[in-house]
Write a protein that holds these residues in place. Structure first.
Motif, PDB file in Angstrom:
ATOM      1  N   LEU A  99       7.053  56.638  47.324  1.00 44.99           N
ATOM      2  CA  LEU A  99       8.520  56.727  47.230  1.00 44.99           C
ATOM      3  C   LEU A  99       9.065  55.680  46.256  1.00 44.99           C
ATOM      4  O   LEU A  99      10.009  55.945  45.509  1.00 44.99           O
ATOM      5  N   GLY A 100       8.451  54.483  46.254  1.00 47.19           N
ATOM      6  CA  GLY A 100       8.856  53.453  45.290  1.00 47.19           C
ATOM      7  C   GLY A 100       8.649  53.946  43.872  1.00 47.19           C
ATOM      8  O   GLY A 100       9.456  53.681  42.969  1.00 47.19           O
ATOM      9  N   GLY A 101       7.553  54.683  43.644  1.00 49.94           N
ATOM     10  CA  GLY A 101       7.282  55.257  42.320  1.00 49.94           C
ATOM     11  C   GLY A 101       8.359  56.246  41.911  1.00 49.94           C
ATOM     12  O   GLY A 101       8.819  56.255  40.766  1.00 49.94           O
TER      13      GLY A 101
ATOM     14  N   ARG B   6      11.404  56.179  42.704  1.00 55.72           N
ATOM     15  CA  ARG B   6      12.591  55.439  42.288  1.00 55.72           C
ATOM     16  C   ARG B   6      12.489  55.070  40.801  1.00 55.72           C
ATOM     17  O   ARG B   6      13.476  55.020  40.097  1.00 55.72           O
ATOM     18  N   ASP B   7      11.229  54.829  40.334  1.00 53.77           N
ATOM     19  CA  ASP B   7      11.007  54.502  38.918  1.00 53.77           C
ATOM     20  C   ASP B   7      10.657  55.758  38.109  1.00 53.77           C
ATOM     21  O   ASP B   7      10.135  55.664  36.997  1.00 53.77           O
TER      22      ASP B   7
ATOM     23  N   VAL C  53      16.667  56.407  44.463  1.00 57.26           N
ATOM     24  CA  VAL C  53      16.749  55.375  45.508  1.00 57.26           C
ATOM     25  C   VAL C  53      15.440  55.177  46.269  1.00 57.26           C
ATOM     26  O   VAL C  53      15.364  54.335  47.173  1.00 57.26           O
ATOM     27  N   GLY C  54      14.387  55.947  45.925  1.00 56.44           N
ATOM     28  CA  GLY C  54      13.134  55.826  46.660  1.00 56.44           C
ATOM     29  C   GLY C  54      13.031  56.819  47.803  1.00 56.44           C
ATOM     30  O   GLY C  54      12.552  56.477  48.884  1.00 56.44           O
ATOM     31  N   MET C  55      13.506  58.041  47.556  1.00 56.82           N
ATOM     32  CA  MET C  55      13.403  59.126  48.542  1.00 56.82           C
ATOM     33  C   MET C  55      12.831  60.348  47.817  1.00 56.82           C
ATOM     34  O   MET C  55      12.945  60.461  46.600  1.00 56.82           O
TER      35      MET C  55
END
Ligand SMILES: [Zn+2]
Lengths: 162, 154
Positions: free
Chosen positions: B34-36, B38-39, B139-141
């Motif tokens: 999920l962090g990926g 966001r990027d 947003v990381g979703m």
């Protein structure tokens, strides 16, 4: 590497249209009049509140209506330490309340517990209603129950209702 | 308080909403996935037999070993199967007819479930190529991927 995500809000919401049926509708209308009306089984004579129109034990219709007192006994309870409602400051107590004359306990909020007094099984309580102008066909018409100050009911008087 | 209405059968009826305010902990592997997002990158994880799982799993589905080798995959892929939604519901990702689809991204060996904004059911076919459409703000979703869309003809 990207900053990992730890968690996220995942609310679950279920939208129902609740139709209580004729027996519970009569009960809810009685609430809107500031009364609590249950039904008695003609066979085992148990008084159900809220009524469901039949006795689940005897499988017969429960036609006879019984008006119940606004006082009762706490049979069991729990202390809520999490905040679910903005209006109610935790910790607070929710309890099963056996109304005088009933054979089924209602679940409701307990408030106005005197300082230094703890809620107990057997504690005697009374309903505190909303203002007459706000009465509606919902159990929210009873704001909460509060201790009456009477001596606790004996365990034997409610042990069959736990 | 919900508004109560009288029904034709003299019974009462009222809206009743049940809502649970859950917070979901995602764990280290989905957390990184999920962090990926966001990027604006999509990462899978490599299994012991060399396959790439997207979305990634914490443990190897064959050997049960813990997995840790992340692999970035493509932002376009192939539709493996799909279902057309002609009447989207309020919580659906798109407010117009769309397809739910399993999409195998380039470089991945498994398929990811997501929505495809194809406009019309006649534009959908198994084996078609689709590409990511990113949301403007991520947003990381999983919803950072707004949806997939038919790949632009190059
Ligand atoms: Zn009975």
């Amino acid at each position: 590497m990207s900053e990992p995500v730890v968690g996220f809000g995942a609310p679950i919401r279920l939208e129902y249209n609740y139709t209580p049926g004729s027996a519970s509708s009569r009960y809810l209308r009685s609430i809107a009049e500031g009364r609590i009306v249950g039904q008695r089984c003609p066979n085992c004579e148990k008084v159900y509140v809220p009524p469901r129109g039949s006795c689940p034990t005897c499988a017969v219709p429960t036609a006879e209506e019984v008006e119940l007192a606004h006082t009762g006994t706490i049979t069991t309870f729990c202390v809520v330490n999490l905040s679910f409602y903005k209006e109610i400051e935790p910790p607070y107590v929710c309890a099963s309340i056996l109304l005088d004359g009933a054979d089924i306990a209602l679940f409701h909020l307990i408030q106005e517990v005197p300082e230094g007094r703890e809620v107990t099984m057997g504690m005697r309580v009374e309903a505190v209603w909303v203002d007459e102008s706000e009465l509606a066909p919902t159990l929210e018409s009873i704001k909460y129950f509060r201790p009456t100050g009477e001596p606790d009911a004996s365990y034997d008087s409610y042990k069959e209702h736990l | 308080m919900a508004e109560t209405v009288e029904t034709q059968t003299a019974g009462l009826s009222a809206p009743h909403v049940l809502e649970y305010p859950y917070t979901r902990s995602v764990g280290p592997v989905i957390g990184r996935f999920l962090g990926g997002l966001r990027d604006r990158k999509i990462e899978g994880i490599r299994t012991k037999d060399g396959r790439v799982l997207v979305p990634p799993a914490e443990y190897d589905p064959v050997t049960s070993e813990a997995l840790s080798e992340f692999v970035e995959v493509g932002q376009a892929g192939v539709v493996k199967t799909w279902a057309w939604v002609s009447e989207p519901r309020p919580k659906h990702p798109l407010d117009r007819p769309f397809a739910w689809a399993l999409i195998q991204l380039d470089g991945a060996d498994t398929a990811l479930l997501h929505a495809i904004d194809a406009g019309d059911e006649s534009k959908m076919s198994t084996g078609m190529r689709v590409q990511v459409r990113w949301r403007e703000e991520t947003v990381g979703m999983i919803t950072d991927i707004e949806c997939f869309e038919p790949e632009a003809a190059s």
